[in-house]
Scaffold this motif. Structure first.
Motif, mmCIF file in Angstrom:
data_model
loop_
_atom_site.group_PDB
_atom_site.id
_atom_site.type_symbol
_atom_site.label_atom_id
_atom_site.label_comp_id
_atom_site.label_asym_id
_atom_site.label_seq_id
_atom_site.Cartn_x
_atom_site.Cartn_y
_atom_site.Cartn_z
ATOM 1 N N PHE A 93 0.853 -1.185 0.000
ATOM 2 C CA PHE A 93 0.000 0.000 0.000
ATOM 3 C C PHE A 93 0.890 1.237 0.000
ATOM 4 N N GLN A 94 0.288 2.365 -0.372
ATOM 5 C CA GLN A 94 0.974 3.657 -0.344
ATOM 6 C C GLN A 94 0.178 4.591 0.569
ATOM 7 N N LEU A 95 0.788 4.961 1.680
ATOM 8 C CA LEU A 95 0.103 5.772 2.682
ATOM 9 C C LEU A 95 0.280 7.256 2.409
ATOM 10 N N SER A 96 -0.753 7.998 2.751
ATOM 11 C CA SER A 96 -0.645 9.454 2.787
ATOM 12 C C SER A 96 -0.538 9.954 4.227
ATOM 13 N N TYR A 97 -1.017 9.140 5.168
ATOM 14 C CA TYR A 97 -1.067 9.542 6.580
ATOM 15 C C TYR A 97 -0.626 8.362 7.432
ATOM 16 N N LEU A 98 0.349 8.582 8.287
ATOM 17 C CA LEU A 98 0.824 7.526 9.179
ATOM 18 C C LEU A 98 1.159 8.124 10.534
ATOM 19 N N ASP A 99 0.424 7.717 11.568
ATOM 20 C CA ASP A 99 0.678 8.157 12.937
ATOM 21 C C ASP A 99 0.761 6.922 13.822
ATOM 22 N N VAL A 100 1.983 6.534 14.167
ATOM 23 C CA VAL A 100 2.219 5.353 15.003
ATOM 24 C C VAL A 100 3.081 5.724 16.203
ATOM 25 N N ARG A 101 2.933 6.930 16.691
ATOM 26 C CA ARG A 101 3.745 7.316 17.842
ATOM 27 C C ARG A 101 3.453 6.419 19.039
ATOM 28 N N SER A 102 4.525 6.118 19.776
ATOM 29 C CA SER A 102 4.511 5.244 20.953
ATOM 30 C C SER A 102 4.384 3.771 20.595
ATOM 31 N N TRP A 103 4.447 3.415 19.317
ATOM 32 C CA TRP A 103 4.598 2.017 18.947
ATOM 33 C C TRP A 103 6.049 1.593 19.185
ATOM 34 N N LYS A 104 6.301 0.316 19.048
ATOM 35 C CA LYS A 104 7.665 -0.204 19.113
ATOM 36 C C LYS A 104 8.097 -0.575 17.696
ATOM 37 N N LEU A 105 8.893 0.303 17.095
ATOM 38 C CA LEU A 105 9.346 0.098 15.727
ATOM 39 C C LEU A 105 10.837 -0.196 15.654
ATOM 40 N N GLY A 106 11.603 0.289 16.645
ATOM 41 C CA GLY A 106 13.068 0.184 16.606
ATOM 42 C C GLY A 106 13.549 -1.220 16.911
ATOM 43 N N PRO A 107 14.900 -1.373 17.074
ATOM 44 C CA PRO A 107 15.869 -0.276 17.188
ATOM 45 C C PRO A 107 16.328 0.320 15.853
ATOM 46 N N SER A 108 16.223 -0.425 14.772
ATOM 47 C CA SER A 108 16.671 0.108 13.479
ATOM 48 C C SER A 108 15.608 1.029 12.896
ATOM 49 N N PHE A 109 16.068 1.955 12.081
ATOM 50 C CA PHE A 109 15.120 2.807 11.373
ATOM 51 C C PHE A 109 14.304 1.936 10.421
ATOM 52 N N PRO A 110 12.959 1.987 10.486
ATOM 53 C CA PRO A 110 12.130 1.111 9.645
ATOM 54 C C PRO A 110 12.323 1.415 8.158
ATOM 55 N N SER A 111 13.039 0.543 7.483
ATOM 56 C CA SER A 111 13.406 0.812 6.087
ATOM 57 C C SER A 111 12.201 0.842 5.159
ATOM 58 N N TRP A 112 11.109 0.189 5.546
ATOM 59 C CA TRP A 112 9.933 0.163 4.682
ATOM 60 C C TRP A 112 9.312 1.551 4.509
ATOM 61 N N ILE A 113 9.623 2.481 5.416
ATOM 62 C CA ILE A 113 9.127 3.855 5.287
ATOM 63 C C ILE A 113 9.618 4.483 3.987
ATOM 64 N N LEU A 114 10.807 4.070 3.535
ATOM 65 C CA LEU A 114 11.384 4.669 2.337
ATOM 66 C C LEU A 114 10.560 4.359 1.094
ATOM 67 N N SER A 115 9.714 3.333 1.174
ATOM 68 C CA SER A 115 8.871 2.996 0.020
ATOM 69 C C SER A 115 7.591 3.826 -0.016
ATOM 70 N N GLN A 116 7.321 4.574 1.056
ATOM 71 C CA GLN A 116 6.076 5.349 1.150
ATOM 72 C C GLN A 116 6.318 6.779 0.668
ATOM 73 N N ASN A 117 6.434 6.923 -0.637
ATOM 74 C CA ASN A 117 6.813 8.221 -1.192
ATOM 75 C C ASN A 117 5.634 9.152 -1.441
ATOM 76 N N LYS A 118 4.449 8.811 -0.917
ATOM 77 C CA LYS A 118 3.301 9.698 -1.035
ATOM 78 C C LYS A 118 2.864 10.243 0.314
ATOM 79 N N LEU A 119 3.687 10.029 1.335
ATOM 80 C CA LEU A 119 3.323 10.467 2.672
ATOM 81 C C LEU A 119 3.234 11.989 2.753
ATOM 82 N N LEU A 120 2.141 12.448 3.351
ATOM 83 C CA LEU A 120 1.985 13.858 3.660
ATOM 84 C C LEU A 120 2.108 14.111 5.153
ATOM 85 N N TYR A 121 1.917 13.071 5.957
ATOM 86 C CA TYR A 121 1.952 13.201 7.413
ATOM 87 C C TYR A 121 2.601 11.943 7.984
#
Length: 846
Positions: free
Chosen positions: A396-424
């Protein structure tokens, strides 16, 4: 229009009007029409400054979008909604500032001359008391019309029905002036309509509303919350073949009905159903099992008087479930674990028993595999864990992503780089212990909001940036970023880099962009390792409203160019090593609301013009400097002042009796102040701290007129005379510190009237007599009264029958005064720490 409209509508609007149309050249006749339209508008914040003959290409004007080929004017984005304007920079509700941002006046009929206009957004402006102009019905090229929350009253003009090309129509209003419609027949010609929002409309005479609306073949989103609807018969056949979103929260039925309308359970394509605050009695109907595609179900505040039905556990697509305060009872079934798509669950304020299945805390790749149409995820504040492989790529391609206080680390989530339509994007407090990949800045090139704060991100951000930061709202605070400050583009409106380890001078950051005005309004660089003098390059940053440079290593005085910041309302620059006299550059600005120059090495006197010029100031903090001389009488002219902190200086003379003119401290429960770093406390906290100076004379009787004052600290001075008898009139006082002065006489009995008093220190004075009896005073410790000639609880000295008293020193007079430490540090330093949490020094943070 698909279901993604709920997540991206506001952000698409933002994005569209900031896109330049460099290929288009304005058509002269349309430019003239816009200028006529502007002449009838009120524009208090001068947002339409570019709308003039000197800027001939109207395709580059604020809020204007033209066709790239024909150059015809296509869209007008003139909304004043909080998310696109004022509240992007402030988190609180600042109604005064918001109203100063809204357009008003009249909507000129010349607007109808824009024959190619297909998008008109005038939402959240101030056209209070006006009717919706009927001439809008002649603008048949419109596909998008948003007049929501504009103050329009009276009837919805039936001419709106002529807009047969409309896809989007929003006429939602507030609670004060609901719009009225005698019928909804005018909607029936809008065959292309997909989105209809009529919040708070009075439709009590529109007896065939349901029949009319269900005849619209393209309708996917219908919002009728807070509407007044007439009685109707349940339809035997339902033609809502395309409806995906239905909001009927707090709807008023005339006459009232006492059941959930059963026709709703025939809407098999529903994705979102909101039925908040209807107070429907009886159980949750089993017909809800028919809504198999539901992702959002909100039944907050109803009166179901039942357990959670088993059929609800079969809604496997459900992501957001709100059953709060719905009078539910019974045991939570283990079948709740079957809702594997669930992101947010609220079962609070019911009488439910049992436990929540632990499987709801982990989100796997499989849980997201089939969400190919997903455009937004709003799941903030949860403690979920995202478990995906290092090479996972979402489908999927997200425009809005709010996952604050989730556990995503320790590495920077590389899949974010595929979301090139993000506005938020908000990934704050997600446990990332990594550097920011270079590719991220490229992937988020069109992002409008980025929040990576409260992680453990490290590295020199300048090395990962090929171009200046261009994201409108960027928050990288509370990380471990180091090196020089990054460059900014002129598009950035808000930047927070506080509580990092940026070092060196801020000269390049501030002085590099001199060719065009910077739009930055909020700048927070507090709690870093920046050093050197503050550069004299502020001329090009004229939009700044809030600047925070606290807790760095800046030296010298404030530069004169800071006086050019005509919009600046809040400046926090405490805990540096600034020197010199009180900065004269601050005299030029009359917009000040909060001014914090504390914990520096400023000297000289406090100039009288502070009180004469800075009449809007609510917070004045000059503590821990070397100011000398008398407190200027002109301070008393600052009637809006709520916090006056002059502690730990070399001030002399008397305490001003005219403090009683500080009217904001005489009011209880004042309204919230304007937006700045202390906005959440303005109106809630009032404080005078004059401690640790060389003040003389008596405490003026007039100070007891400040009945709204919460904190009063006059300790460590040379004050004499009695405690004012009327101190009991200061009913809002929570903390009093008069310790280490030369006060004499008895403690006024009225002090026992202070029912909110939680801290009191009268130690080391020349007070005598019995400590007044009251519900509060005997709860304090003995050391709050030592060093006087007092008796009675809490001191271990009984008052003798002949009236003689004894001095109780406790232990050595030179021992640490623990109340002073607690009160001063806890209620002064700690108070400012709570107000400006980003001031915490790095060692404490670690």
């Amino acid at each position: 229009m698909n279901s993604s409209i709920i997540y991206i509508l506001v952000f698409v609007q933002l994005w569209l009007f900031r896109l330049p149309c460099r290929e288009s050249v304005c058509i002269p006749s349309e430019r003239e029409t816009l200028l006529k339209f502007k002449n009838n508008l009120n524009d208090p914040s001068n947002r339409l400054w570019s709308w003039n003959h000197n800027h001939t290409n109207c395709c580059h004007w604020y809020g204007v979008l033209c066709h790239n080929v024909t150059s015809h004017l296509l869209q007008l984005h003139l909304n004043s909604s909080p998310s696109t304007a004022f509240y992007r920079y402030y988190d609180g509700y600042d109604w005064e500032g918001y109203r100063g941002f809204q357009f008003g006046g009249e909507i000129s009929p010349c607007l109808a001359d824009l024959k190619h206009l297909n998008y008109l957004d005038l939402s959240a402006n101030d056209f209070e008391g006006m009717a919706i102009p009927s001439f809008l019905g002649t603008m048949t090229s419109l596909t998008h019309l948003d007049l929501s929350y504009t103050g329009f009253i009276w009837k919805i003009p039936f001419q709106i029905g002529n807009l047969s090309n409309l896809v989007y129509l929003d006429l939602g209003s507030d609670f004060l002036e609901p719009l009225f419609a005698e019928n909804l027949e005018w909607v029936s010609s809008m065959w292309k309509l997909e989105y209809l929002h009529l919040r708070n409309a009075n439709l009590s005479k529109a007896f065939h509303w349901l029949h009319t609306l269900q005849s619209l073949p393209s309708l996917t989103h219908l919002y009728l919350s807070y509407c007044t609807l007439p009685h109707y018969n349940e339809p035997s056949l339902l033609n809502f073949s395309s409806l995906q979103t239905l909001h009927l929260s707090a709807t008023i039925y005339s006459p009232a009905i006492s059941f959930v309308p059963k026709w709703i359970f025939k809407l098999k394509k529903l994705v979102s159903l909101q039925f908040r605050g209807n107070e429907f009695p009886g159980p949750i109907l089993g017909g809800i099992r028919n809504l198999a595609l539901l992702q959002n179900l909100d039944l907050f505040k109803n009166s179901f008087s039942s357990s959670i039905p088993d059929c609800l556990y079969g809604l496997h697509h459900l992501k957001f479930l709100n059953l709060m305060a719905s009078n539910l009872h019974g045991t939570i079934s283990d079948a709740l674990g079957n809702l594997t798509s669930l992101v947010r669950l609220d079962l609070s304020y019911n009488q439910l028993q049992g436990t929540i299945p632990t499987s709801l805390g982990v989100v796997n790749e499989d849980d997201l595999a089939n969400l190919t149409s997903l455009r937004g995820i709003d799941a903030s504040g949860n403690n979920f864990t995202l478990k995906v492989g290092p090479n996972w790529l979402p489908n999927f391609q997200l425009s809005y992503l709010d996952v604050r206080s989730w556990k995503l680390g320790p590495s920077f989530p590389s899949w974010i780089l595929s979301q090139n339509k993000l506005l938020y994007l908000d990934m704050s407090n997600t446990g990332i212990i990594d550097s920011i990949p270079t590719q991220m800045w490229e992937a988020l090139s069109q992002d409008l909001y980025l929040n990576l704060s409260h992680n453990h991100i490290h590295g020199e951000i300048g090395t990962t940036l090929k171009n200046p930061i261009s994201i409108d709202n960027t928050d990288l605070s509370s990380n471990h970023l180091c090196g020089k400050l990054p460059y900014l583009s002129s598009d950035v409106c808000r930047l927070d880099l506080s509580s990092n380890s940026f070092s060196e001078s801020m000269h390049d950051f501030l002085c590099n962009n001199q060719d065009k005005p910077m739009r930055l309004e909020f700048l927070n660089l507090a709690s870093n390792n920046l050093s050197g003098e503050i550069p004299d390059c502020w001329m090009n940053w004229t939009f700044l409203v809030d600047v925070n440079l606290q807790s760095n290593h800046f030296v010298g005085n404030l530069p004169q160019s800071m006086g050019s910041l005509a919009e600046l309302q809040a400046l926090q620059i405490s805990n540096n090593t600034l020197s010199g006299i009180y900065p004269t550059s601050l005299k030029k600005n009359n917009q000040w609301i909060s001014l914090d120059l504390g914990e520096n090495y400023l000297s000289g006197t406090i100039p009288s013009w502070v009180g004469e010029k800075l009449l809007n100031v609510k917070i004045l903090r000059l503590r821990s400097n070397s100011f000398a001389g008398h407190i200027p009488n002109e301070i008393c002219q600052m009637s809006l002042l709520q916090v006056l902190d002059l502690a730990q200086n070399n001030l002399s003379g008397n305490i001003l009796s005219c403090f009683s003119n500080l009217s904001a401290m005489t009011l209880k429960n004042q309204s919230t102040g304007r937006g700045d770093e202390y906005k959440n406390f303005l109106g809630l906290v009032t404080n005078i701290d004059l401690s640790s100076n060389r003040l003389l004379g008596e405490i003026p009787r007039e100070i007891t007129d400040l009945s709204g004052l919460n904190f009063l600290n006059l300790s460590h001075n040379q004050l004499i005379g009695p405690i004012p008898e009327g101190i009991g009139n200061m009913g809002s006082l929570q903390c009093i510190d008069f310790s280490r002065n030369q006060l004499s006489g008895e403690i006024p009995p009225t002090i026992s009237h202070l029912s909110f008093l939680s801290m009191l220190d009268l130690s080391y004075n020349h007070l005598k007599g019995k400590i007044p009896t009251g519900t509060q005073l005997q709860t304090f410790e003995a050391f709050n009264f030592i060093g006087n000639n007092l008796c009675g609880p809490p001191l271990p000295i009984n008052c003798s029958s002949n009236g003689k008293t004894h001095s109780y020193e406790g232990s050595d007079e030179h021992e640490v005064n623990w109340f002073f430490v607690g009160a001063t540090i806890g209620f002064v330093v700690g108070f400012w720490m709570v107000i400006a949490p980003l001031l915490i020094c790095r060692s404490w943070r670690l």
